[in-house]
Design a protein around this motif. Structure first.
Motif, PDB file in Angstrom:
ATOM      1  N   TRP A 109     -34.683 -10.488 118.038  1.00  0.00           N
ATOM      2  CA  TRP A 109     -36.107 -10.472 117.704  1.00  0.00           C
ATOM      3  C   TRP A 109     -36.783  -9.252 118.330  1.00  0.00           C
ATOM      4  O   TRP A 109     -37.558  -8.564 117.684  1.00  0.00           O
ATOM      5  N   SER A 110     -36.462  -8.989 119.591  1.00  0.00           N
ATOM      6  CA  SER A 110     -37.050  -7.836 120.276  1.00  0.00           C
ATOM      7  C   SER A 110     -36.675  -6.538 119.574  1.00  0.00           C
ATOM      8  O   SER A 110     -37.534  -5.664 119.374  1.00  0.00           O
ATOM      9  N   MET A 116     -38.661  -6.242 116.306  1.00  0.00           N
ATOM     10  CA  MET A 116     -40.061  -5.913 116.556  1.00  0.00           C
ATOM     11  C   MET A 116     -40.203  -4.456 117.003  1.00  0.00           C
ATOM     12  O   MET A 116     -41.128  -3.756 116.592  1.00  0.00           O
ATOM     13  N   LYS A 167     -39.830  -2.275 113.985  1.00  0.00           N
ATOM     14  CA  LYS A 167     -40.998  -2.399 113.107  1.00  0.00           C
ATOM     15  C   LYS A 167     -42.160  -1.572 113.650  1.00  0.00           C
ATOM     16  O   LYS A 167     -42.813  -0.851 112.902  1.00  0.00           O
ATOM     17  N   HIS A 168     -42.405  -1.653 114.925  1.00  0.00           N
ATOM     18  CA  HIS A 168     -43.552  -0.965 115.508  1.00  0.00           C
ATOM     19  C   HIS A 168     -43.283   0.517 115.778  1.00  0.00           C
ATOM     20  O   HIS A 168     -44.225   1.306 115.802  1.00  0.00           O
TER      21      HIS A 168
END
Length: 90
Positions: free
Chosen positions: A79-80, A83, A86-87
């Motif tokens: 998940w990290s 994310m 994505k960012h």
């Protein structure tokens, strides 16, 4: 359950079922109607849950995603990473 509706049941039980019924009546300190009603409730709930599970499996929804086989072990880092990617791409 409707309080006005009643049904009288005439049933033949084999010796094994009879002894189980007697045991339930004695150990729960319930009457015959209460034991039968509760047994029907639990049987019905079990059937409903089974039908729901079967429908969910038949829907194709369960198991429709793709991921690494170890996802359940390392989902937080996955998940990290997701994310972060994505960012970072903004």
């Amino acid at each position: 359950m409707s309080t006005g509706t009643r049904m009288y049941i005439n049933a033949y039980l084999d010796e094994n079922c009879y002894h189980k019924l007697e045991y339930l009546i004695q150990t729960t300190q319930s009457n015959l109607s209460e034991v039968i009603s509760e047994a029907l409730y639990f049987y019905y709930e079990r059937r409903i849950q089974t039908n729901r599970a079967e429908k969910l499996l038949q829907s194709g929804f369960v198991g429709c995603g793709e991921a690494e086989p170890t996802l359940s072990e390392n989902y937080k880092s996955e998940w990290s990473d997701m994310m972060r990617k994505k960012h970072d791409n903004g």
